[in-house]
Enzyme design. Structure first.
Site, short mmCIF file in Angstrom:
data_model
loop_
_atom_site.label_atom_id
_atom_site.label_comp_id
_atom_site.label_asym_id
_atom_site.label_seq_id
_atom_site.Cartn_x
_atom_site.Cartn_y
_atom_site.Cartn_z
N ASP A 124 0.85 -1.18 0.00
CA ASP A 124 0.00 0.00 0.00
C ASP A 124 0.89 1.24 0.00
O ASP A 124 2.11 1.15 0.08
CB ASP A 124 -0.96 -0.01 1.19
N ASP A 152 32.29 -31.76 11.58
CA ASP A 152 31.03 -31.05 11.76
C ASP A 152 31.13 -29.97 12.84
O ASP A 152 30.47 -28.93 12.75
CB ASP A 152 29.91 -32.03 12.12
#
Length: 891
Positions: A339, A695
Site C-alpha cells: 500500500d 562437523d
C-alpha cells in the site's frame, strides 16, 4: 408473575451465547448486572481476576515441542540405528562417538530454537490488539485480553469481534462468520432475540468471537470470553499441525536423498566385503560407519543456529517473524505489492484546507465533513473512524468549527465500507431540521450528486495532480428519515472538498532502491486516486509503468491480467477482492509474492500471498493474516529481513554442498580402498570421530560473510543441483585420498595403525579446509573473505587432528604418531587439492550458470502452499492474536 432470578457469574462464565441470544437485550444486561454505561473499574478488576484474560492461548516456548522438532530428523534416525547396532555387537567406542554426535546435534538445535522461541514470545508480548469499550460511562481503548463478561463493546468496520457479544444496537452491521460456519457471505446482524435452541447460523442478535466486521457498526455486551466462547470451544479440538514451508520441504527431501544414498552404500560395501572374505562383524560395522559418514550429522543444528542468529538480528530491528523458518521465506521474495499510506508516505495525514462549492461559505464542507464521521471524542482524543477522520478532528480548523457542530445532534451513522466508499450521518439541528451529511471518495460522492459544477471537477483534478488526498462532501434534506441506509445516499447536493496532505517519506526512495538491488519488483496497490498514486511513485523514483484501476481489472480475464501486471506499476481504486486477485494471478506466473498492508482491505491479499507482511499498528484482521509483523513500518527494515533470509539460506547451502561432496568423496575412497587392502582403510570409530571433528568446525558457518551477488536474487532448494555438485566434486577428494594411500603404503610402508592415522589426518585437512573454496564463487581470500570464527574453527580442527595421534589417547583410538616427512607431503597435497577444486569450481559454474541453486517455483508448489494456507488460516484464534491455534501454513 415472578421475576426471573439473577444468574450470578460462575466459573464457566455468566451466560452462554446461545442462552443470551434467546433473551431480550435488556434482560441480558440485567443478568450480567451492568447498564449501557458499562462496568465500573472495580467490577472489571474483580471479573478479570475471576475469569482470567480474554485469550484462547498465548505464544509460549514449549520445551517438548521444540525437542520433538530436533529428534524427528531422518538423519538422526540413521545415527541412532547405527548406535544400536554398535552396542549390539559390543563396539562401545563407536556407540559412544555416535551418542556424542546425536547429543551435539539435538542439543545445539534445541538450545538455539528454544532461545529463538523465547525471543519470539517476548516480541509477541509487544503486540497489542485493542477494542473500544464503554466503562464508567465513557468510551476508552483497551487491549482485548482485558475484556470481561459484562463489558459494553463498540464494533466498527474491520474489527475482529473480540468475544461473544449480545448486540444492543446496530447500524447496517454485517459480520463475516466463515471462520465458524464456513459461509462465505457476510451475515446481517440485528438486536432481535433468537428462538431457543438456535444454531450458530441463526444467532443474528449476537456477534461471535473471531468473526470480522464486514460493514456497519454495532454495540453489544460481552457474554463470554476466552475459552468459554464458541470459538474457544471449537479451538480446543483443533489440530495444531504446522504445515511445512518450502524451506522445510527442501530440507526434508535433501535428508531423504542422503538416507537413500547411505542405504545403497551400506548394502553395497557390506556385500563386497563379505564376498572378499572379510569378517562379517567388521564388514557390517564398517558399512554402517560409511553410511553415517556420508550424512551431514549436524545439519539440523547448523540450520537452527542460522535461523536463531537471524531471528536475533531481526528482533534488534523490530521485526517479528511468527516462526523461525519464515525468515528464509522472506529471502524468497521477488515481487512486493504494497500500500502507499505509511509505507511510501509518512502516514501522518494532516488536513490542509476546505474547498467549498460556494466560495462565500468556506466552513460549510468542513462542518459537514466533521459531522459525517463515525468517531467518538473522549478525554481530548478521537476514538474510532479512519485516519482521515482523525486528521480532520485533530486539525486546528476543527476547533474553530466546534460552535457550528454543537448546533447539531447526530441521530444515526452508516459507517464507511469498501464497497460504498462513503460515510453518512443523519443529523438534526436545534430547529428540528434533519440533514443527511455524506463524505467519501470523490468519484463515488460526485456520482450521487445532482448539481456538481464543472469548476469543481477542475479543482479536484488539480489537487490530485499535486499529490494531495481529497474527499468530497455532500448533503441533502432528510425530513422523516429514521436511520441511514445505503438507499438514502442519492440525489445529493455537492458541498465541497476536503484536502489532506500525506507527503512521501524522505528515506522511501533509498529503501525502494535497495529493494531493487535485491531483485525485488515493487508495485503499488492502493484504494487512493490513480493520479495521486502516480505522483507519489514519480517523486520516489519508481520505474514508470501503466496504471490499472479496479474498473479496468474487472474487464480483464486472468490471462490478460497476468500479462498486464508485468507492465503495471500502480493499481489504484481497487477493492480488497481486486488486491487478492492480483496477488493470486501473479503467484500462478511463478516467483514468490509478498504483500505489505495494514488494513482490513489488505487481509484477503495477505492471505493470498506467499508471505504476508504487516505492522504493529495494523488492524487485528491484518495482523492475524500476516506472517511477519514489522514493529516499525519501514521498507528499509523489510529489506534487512530479505537480505537476512537470503544470507541464512546461502550459508546453509554452503554446509550442504561442502559436506555432501567431501563426505561422498571420502566414503567413496574408503569403499574403493576396502577392495584391495587386507585391512579396513579406517576403523568405524575413526570414521565417526572424523565426522564429529569436521562437523564441529562447521558450526561457525552461520557467522560467515555472504557475497553480495548471492543476495541479489532468491534461491530455492534444488536437489538435482546438490546431487550434481556432490558427484562432480566428490571424486576430486578421492584423487588425493588415493594419493595418500599410495604414499602411506609405498613411501612409509605403513601398517594398519599408521595407515589409518595418515588418512584420518589428510581426510580432516582436505574436507575442512575446502570450505574456503566452496563458500564463494569468487576467488577465495582475495575477493571474498571468510568470517573470523569460521577461519579459526577450520584451522583449529585441522590442528587438533594433526596433534591427536601424538597424544596419550591415540592408542585407544587406534592411532600412532606420524613421521615428520608425512606432514610435508600433506601440505603439498592440500595446496594442490585446493587449487584443483578452485579450477574445477570455475568450470562447474560456467556450465551450470549463475543461478545454480536457484530453482524457479513451480505451479504445483504454489498450489500446495495455497491449500495449506487455506486450511491453517481458517483455524486461527481471535482475541489476543498472539499465537494462532494452527500456526500459519508457511511459518
Amino acid at each position: 408473575m415472578t421475576a426471573a432470578p439473577t444468574v450470578r457469574p460462575g466459573r464457566r462464565g455468566p451466560l452462554a451465547v446461545t442462552t443470551a441470544a434467546a433473551l431480550p437485550a435488556r434482560e441480558v444486561l440485567r443478568r450480567l448486572e451492568v447498564t449501557e454505561d458499562g462496568l465500573a473499574r472495580t467490577q472489571v478488576q474483580q471479573r478479570l481476576a475471576r475469569y482470567g484474560p480474554n485469550a484462547v492461548s498465548t505464544h509460549r516456548a514449549q520445551l517438548l515441542l521444540v525437542l520433538w522438532h530436533q529428534v524427528r530428523s531422518p538423519l538422526l534416525g540413521l545415527l541412532l540405528a547405527a548406535a544400536a547396532a554398535s552396542v549390539f555387537f559390543g563396539e562401545g567406542t563407536d556407540a559412544l562417538i555416535i551418542g556424542v554426535i546425536v547429543a551435539a546435534s539435538v542439543g545445539l538445535g534445541f538450545v538455539n530454537e528454544y532461545r529463538a522461541e523465547k525471543a519470539a514470545e517476548a516480541l509477541h508480548s509487544q503486540i497489542r490488539d485493542d477494542t473500544i469499550v464503554i466503562r464508567d460511562g465513557h468510551p476508552q481503548t483497551v487491549e482485548v485480553t482485558g475484556l470481561v463478561p459484562g463489558d459494553v463493546v463498540d464494533l466498527r468496520l474491520s474489527d475482529i469481534v473480540p468475544a461473544d457479544i449480545r448486540l444492543l444496537h446496530v447500524a447496517g452491521l454485517e459480520c463475516d462468520e466463515s471462520i465458524l460456519t464456513g459461509e462465505s457471505l457476510p451475515t446481517a446482524k440485528d438486536t432481535d432475540a433468537a428462538p431457543a435452541g438456535a444454531g450458530l447460523d441463526d444467532l443474528s442478535g449476537c456477534a461471535l468471537m473471531g468473526t470480522v466486521v464486514h460493514a456497519g457498526t454495532g454495540r453489544g455486551v460481552v457474554v463470554a470470553t476466552g475459552a468459554q466462547t464458541q470459538f474457544g470451544r471449537i479451538a480446543a479440538g483443533l489440530s495444531t499441525h504446522q504445515s511445512e514451508t518450502e524451506f522445510q520441504v527442501g530440507l526434508r527431501r535433501f535428508s531423504m536423498l542422503l538416507v537413500y544414498v547411505a542405504a545403497a552404500l551400506t548394502i553395497s560395501i557390506f556385500a563386497i566385503n563379505v564376498v572378499l572374505d572379510k569378517p562379517i562383524l567388521d564388514a557390517l560395522l564398517f558399512s554402517l560407519a560409511i553410511a553415517v559418514g556420508i550424512t551431514p550429522q549436524l545439519l539440523p543444528a547448523v540450520v537452527s543456529t542460522s535461523l536463531a542468529a537471524g531471528s536475533r538480528k531481526l528482533a534488534a530491528r523490530k521485526v517479528l517473524v511468527k516462526r523461525l523458518v519464515c525468515i528464509e521465506d522472506l529471502g524468497n521474495i521477488e515481487m512486493l505489492f504494497t500500500d502507499k499510506t505509511g509505507t511510501l508516505t509518512h502516514g501522518r495525514i494532516s488536513f490542509m484546507r476546505a474547498l467549498p462549492a460556494d466560495s462565500s461559505a468556506p466552513d460549510v464542507p468542513l462542518t459537514w465533513g466533521l459531522l459525517a464521521t463515525d468517531t467518538t471524542q473522549a478525554g481530548g482524543h478521537v476514538i474510532g473512524g479512519n485516519p482521515l477522520d482523525a486528521a480532520l478532528w485533530e486539525s486546528p480548523a476543527a476547533t474553530t468549527a466546534q460552535a457550528a457542530i454543537a448546533e447539531y445532534q447526530k441521530l444515526s451513522v452508516l459507517a464507511f465500507d469498501h464497497e460504498r466508499q462513503m460515510t453518512s450521518a443523519l443529523v438534526q439541528d436545534t430547529h428540528g431540521i434533519q440533514t443527511l451529511a455524506v463524505k467519501g471518495a470523490p468519484e463515488t460522492v460526485l456520482a450521487r450528486c445532482i448539481d456538481v459544477p464543472e469548476s469543481a471537477r477542475a479543482v479536484l483534478a488539480a489537487e490530485f495532480e499535486a499529490g494531495n488526498r481529497v474527499i468530497a462532501v455532500a448533503t441533502k434534506p432528510a425530513p422523516g428519515l429514521q436511520s441511514v441506509t445505503a438507499a438514502a445516499e442519492k440525489d445529493l447536493h455537492y458541498a465541497g472538498l476536503l484536502v489532506f496532505l500525506d507527503p512521501p517519506k524522505p528515506d522511501a526512495a533509498q529503501a525502494l532502491a535497495r529493494l531493487h538491488t535485491l531483485g525485488i519488483t515493487v508495485k503499488i496497490v492502493t484504494g487512493d486516486n490513480p493520479v495521486v498514486a502516480e505522483k507519489v511513485c514519480h517523486d520516489l523514483g519508481l520505474p514508470d509503468g501503466h496504471t490499472l484501476t479496479g474498473a479496468a481489472i474487472d474487464a480483464l480475464d486472468d490471462r490478460q491480467l497476468a500479462a498486464a501486471i508485468a507492465d503495471t506499476s500502480v493499481f489504484a481504486r481497487v477493492s480488497p477482492e481486486h488486491k487478492a486477485r492480483i496477488v493470486s494471478v501473479q503467484r500462478r506466473t511463478g516467483g514468490d509474492v509478498a504483500v505489505l498492508g495494514d488494513g482490513v482491505n489488505d487481509a484477503l491479499a495477505l492471505h493470498a500471498a506467499d508471505i504476508g507482511i504487516t505492522v504493529d499498528s495494523a488492524t487485528d484482521v491484518a495482523k492475524d493474516a500476516a506472517d511477519v509483523i514489522l514493529l516499525e513500518k519501514d521498507l528499509d527494515v523489510l529489506a534487512d529481513g530479505v537480505a537476512e533470509g537470503r544470507r541464512i539460506f546461502a550459508n546453509t547451502i554452503k554446509y550442504v554442498l561442502m559436506g555432501t561432496s567431501s563426505n561422498f568423496g571420502n566414503m567413496f575412497s574408503a569403499a574403493g580402498a576396502s577392495l584391495f587392502l587386507p585391512f579396513l582403510p579406517m576403523l568405524p570409530s575413526q570414521i565417526l570421530l572424523n565426522n564429529l571433528l569436521y562437523d564441529t568446525s562447521q558450526l561457525t558457518i552461520p557467522t560467515d560473510n555472504v557475497d553480495e551477488e548471492q543476495l541479489r536474487r532468491p534461491s530455492h532448494w534444488d536437489i538435482r543441483f546438490i546431487r550434481r555438485f556432490m558427484l562432480y566434486f566428490g571424486p576430486f577428494s578421492s584423487v588425493f585420498d588415493f594419493a595418500t594411500f599410495g604414499i602411506m603404503l609405498w613411501v612409509f610402508h605403513a601398517g594398519p595403525d599408521l595407515f589409518h592415522t595418515g588418512w584420518f589426518v589428510e581426510s580432516i585437512a582436505t574436507q575442512t579446509l575446502i570450505i574456503f573454496v566452496i563458500r564463494t564463487r569468487r576467488t577465495p581470500f582475495f575477493r571474498s573473505h571468510p568470517s573470523l570464527p569460521l577461519t579459526l574453527a577450520a584451522l583449529g580442527v585441522v590442528t587438533v587432528a594433526a596433534i591427536l595421534p601424538a597424544t596419550p589417547i591415540a592408542p585407544t583410538l587406534g592411532f600412532q604418531p606420524l613421521p615428520t616427512g608425512y606432514f610435508a607431503a600433506l601440505v603439498s597435497m592440500v595446496i594442490a587439492y585446493l587449487i584443483l577444486v578452485e579450477i574445477g569450481k570455475h568450470l562447474f559454474y560456467r556450465v551450470t550458470g549463475p543461478a545454480a541453486v536457484t530453482k524457479p517455483p513451480t505451479p504445483q508448489r504454489h498450489q500446495r502452499r495455497r491449500a495449506t494456507r487455506f486450511h491453517t488460516r481458517n483455524t486461527r484464534r481471535p482475541g489476543r492474536m498472539t499465537q494462532p491455534l494452527a500456526p500459519p501454513g508457511r511459518l
